[in-house]
Design an enzyme around this catalytic site. Structure first.
Site, mmCIF file in Angstrom:
data_model
loop_
_atom_site.group_PDB
_atom_site.id
_atom_site.type_symbol
_atom_site.label_atom_id
_atom_site.label_comp_id
_atom_site.label_asym_id
_atom_site.label_seq_id
_atom_site.Cartn_x
_atom_site.Cartn_y
_atom_site.Cartn_z
ATOM 1 N N HIS A 155 0.834 -1.205 0.000
ATOM 2 C CA HIS A 155 0.000 0.000 0.000
ATOM 3 C C HIS A 155 0.866 1.252 0.000
ATOM 4 C CE1 HIS A 155 -3.309 -2.713 1.168
ATOM 5 N NE2 HIS A 155 -4.106 -1.766 0.722
ATOM 6 N N LYS A 159 -0.543 4.942 4.566
ATOM 7 C CA LYS A 159 -1.446 4.009 5.261
ATOM 8 C C LYS A 159 -0.955 3.795 6.690
ATOM 9 C CE LYS A 159 -3.759 -0.468 4.880
ATOM 10 N NZ LYS A 159 -5.072 0.087 5.273
HETATM 11 P P1 NAD Z 1 -7.723 9.409 5.203
HETATM 12 O O1 NAD Z 1 -6.832 9.662 6.366
HETATM 13 O O2 NAD Z 1 -7.429 10.021 3.892
HETATM 14 O O3 NAD Z 1 -9.231 9.825 5.585
HETATM 15 C C1 NAD Z 1 -9.810 9.642 6.845
HETATM 16 C C2 NAD Z 1 -10.617 10.900 7.129
HETATM 17 O O4 NAD Z 1 -11.346 10.702 8.347
HETATM 18 C C3 NAD Z 1 -9.712 12.139 7.340
HETATM 19 O O5 NAD Z 1 -10.131 13.168 6.469
HETATM 20 C C4 NAD Z 1 -9.938 12.486 8.790
HETATM 21 O O6 NAD Z 1 -9.866 13.883 9.047
HETATM 22 C C5 NAD Z 1 -11.363 11.944 9.019
HETATM 23 N N1 NAD Z 1 -11.698 11.772 10.431
HETATM 24 C C6 NAD Z 1 -10.903 11.386 11.450
HETATM 25 N N2 NAD Z 1 -11.576 11.388 12.609
HETATM 26 C C7 NAD Z 1 -12.849 11.790 12.324
HETATM 27 C C8 NAD Z 1 -14.015 11.981 13.081
HETATM 28 N N3 NAD Z 1 -14.036 11.777 14.399
HETATM 29 N N4 NAD Z 1 -15.151 12.371 12.444
HETATM 30 C C9 NAD Z 1 -15.165 12.590 11.118
HETATM 31 N N5 NAD Z 1 -14.059 12.432 10.335
HETATM 32 C C10 NAD Z 1 -12.927 12.025 10.928
HETATM 33 O O7 NAD Z 1 -7.800 7.819 5.085
HETATM 34 P P2 NAD Z 1 -8.421 6.941 3.893
HETATM 35 O O8 NAD Z 1 -7.320 6.477 2.996
HETATM 36 O O9 NAD Z 1 -9.611 7.617 3.306
HETATM 37 O O10 NAD Z 1 -8.856 5.637 4.702
HETATM 38 C C11 NAD Z 1 -9.789 5.706 5.763
HETATM 39 C C12 NAD Z 1 -9.991 4.299 6.320
HETATM 40 O O11 NAD Z 1 -10.594 3.468 5.325
HETATM 41 C C13 NAD Z 1 -8.692 3.594 6.722
HETATM 42 O O12 NAD Z 1 -8.936 2.790 7.848
HETATM 43 C C14 NAD Z 1 -8.386 2.724 5.501
HETATM 44 O O13 NAD Z 1 -7.578 1.627 5.793
HETATM 45 C C15 NAD Z 1 -9.783 2.305 5.132
HETATM 46 N N6 NAD Z 1 -9.973 1.861 3.743
HETATM 47 C C16 NAD Z 1 -10.898 0.910 3.551
HETATM 48 C C17 NAD Z 1 -11.204 0.487 2.275
HETATM 49 C C18 NAD Z 1 -12.304 -0.519 2.083
HETATM 50 O O14 NAD Z 1 -12.587 -0.904 0.929
HETATM 51 N N7 NAD Z 1 -12.957 -0.966 3.150
HETATM 52 C C19 NAD Z 1 -10.520 1.024 1.172
HETATM 53 C C20 NAD Z 1 -9.557 2.009 1.395
HETATM 54 C C21 NAD Z 1 -9.298 2.438 2.692
#
Ligand code: NAD
Length: 267
Positions: A155, A159
C-alpha cells in the site's frame, strides 16, 4: 431514494464516495462529516471532492448530519468509527463501515450495535477482492496442509495500519478453511536464523511505498508448483463504488452484522 451521510468526507476515500455518489440516481448525499479541527469545515464538500457545488456543507456534527440520512458511510479511524457506530445505533441509522485496523475488542463493540441497526463492515469493498475471498477458500480446502500459504500486501506510504485489513481477512478465510486458529499460525515478520518453515504457518508480509492504491498476492507453494493469486486496485473508486452499493443494499434491512459477501450475494 437512499439518503447518505459520509464520515471522513474530506479524506482519500470519503471524497471519492462524495464525488461518485452523484452517479447514482437512487442515492442522495445529505451529510458530510469531518473531525472538529478539520480546516475545510463549513465549506461545500463538493468543492473539496473537486466536483463543484453539492450544497452539502462539511460539518463536525454527526448527530445533526445523521438526522437527515438513512445510511452513515464511515471511512475514518478505529476510534472515530466506534463513536460513530454508537451514535448510529442511538439514532437507528444503518451503517456501512470501511475503516480498517479495528482491534478484536473494537470489532466486538461494533457487533454489539448490530443488534439495533444493520451494519455492513468490510475491510475491502471491491468486487474483485470479495470474489477472491471465495476463490481462496476453495483453493485452501483442496491444497490443504500440502501447500505453504504466504500473503504479501503493498500500500501507499500514508497508510497507518499494517498488515492491511484485506490481508488479514484473506488470512482469516484461509485459516478457517484449513481449520487453523489464525492467532496461532500467523507469522508477520522473519529475520535471522529462523529454522525450517512450520507447515501450518500463514505468512503475512507488508510493503509500504509511494502511492500504491492496494495490492495483494496470495501464494500457495507446493512441491513442483505454486499458485499465485494477485489483486491490484488501480483506483480508490473501486472501494468507493462498493461502499455506495453497500449503502443501497443495507438501507431498510433488518438489524444485523453483514459484510460485502452478503451485499454481493456470494454467501
Ligand atoms: P484518510 O486519512 O485520507 O481519511 C480519513 C478521514 O477521516 C480524514 O479526512 C480524517 O480527518 C477523518 N476523520 C478522522 N476522525 C474523524 C471523526 N471523528 N469524524 C469525522 N471524520 C474524521 O484515510 P483513507 O485512505 O480515506 O482511509 C480511511 C480508512 O478506510 C482507513 O482505515 C483505511 O484503511 C480504510 N480503507 C478501507 C477500504 C475498504 O474498501 N474498506 C478502502 C480504502 C481504505
Amino acid at each position: 431514494m437512499t439518503n447518505i451521510t459520509v464520515c471522513g468526507a474530506a479524506g482519500r476515500m470519503g471524497s471519492r464516495i462524495v464525488a461518485l455518489s452523484r452517479d447514482y440516481t437512487d442515492l442522495r448525499l445529505v451529510g458530510a462529516v469531518e473531525r472538529t479541527a478539520h480546516e475545510a469545515k463549513g465549506r461545500d464538500v463538493g468543492h473539496i471532492a473537486g466536483v463543484g457545488d453539492l450544497k452539502v456543507m462539511l460539518t463536525d456534527n454527526l448527530e445533526e448530519a445523521a438526522g437527515l440520512c438513512d445510511v452513515i458511510i464511515d471511512f475514518t479511524s478505529a476510534a472515530s468509527t466506534i463513536e460513530h457506530a454508537r451514535m448510529a445505533a442511538s439514532k437507528k441509522k444503518a451503517m456501512v463501515i470501511g475503516t480498517t485496523g479495528l482491534s478484536k475488542d473494537e470489532l466486538q463493540l461494533i457487533r454489539n450495535h448490530s443488534g439495533q441497526i444493520p451494519i455492513v463492515l468490510a475491510p475491502n469493498m471491491s468486487v474483485g477482492v470479495n470474489l477472491l475471498l471465495k476463490v481462496l477458500q476453495d483453493i485452501a480446502r483442496v491444497t490443504g496442509d500440502d501447500y505453504d500459504v504466504e500473503i504479501v500486501e503493498a500500500h501507499h506510504r500514508l497508510k497507518k495500519d499494517a498488515p492491511s485489513g484485506t490481508a488479514l481477512k484473506m488470512a482469516q478465510v484461509i485459516a478457517d478453511a484449513l481449520r487453523r486458529n489464525l492467532d496461532d499460525v500467523a507469522v508477520y515478520a522473519r529475520k535471522g536464523l529462523i529454522g525450517e518453515r512450520n507447515q501450518k504457518e500463514i505468512g503475512i508480509q507488508t510493503v509500504r511505498a509511494g502511492d500504491i492504491v492496494g495490492e495483494h498476492t496470495v501464494l500457495f507453494g507446493g512441491l513442483g508448483e505454486r499458485i499465485e493469486i494477485t489483486h491490484k486496485a488501480s483506483s480508490r473508486d473501486t472501494f468507493a463504488r462498493g461502499a455506495l452499493r453497500a449503502a443501497l443494499w443495507v438501507a431498510g434491512r433488518q438489524a444485523g452484522f453483514y459484510d460485502m459477501q452478503d451485499v454481493l450475494g456470494l454467501k
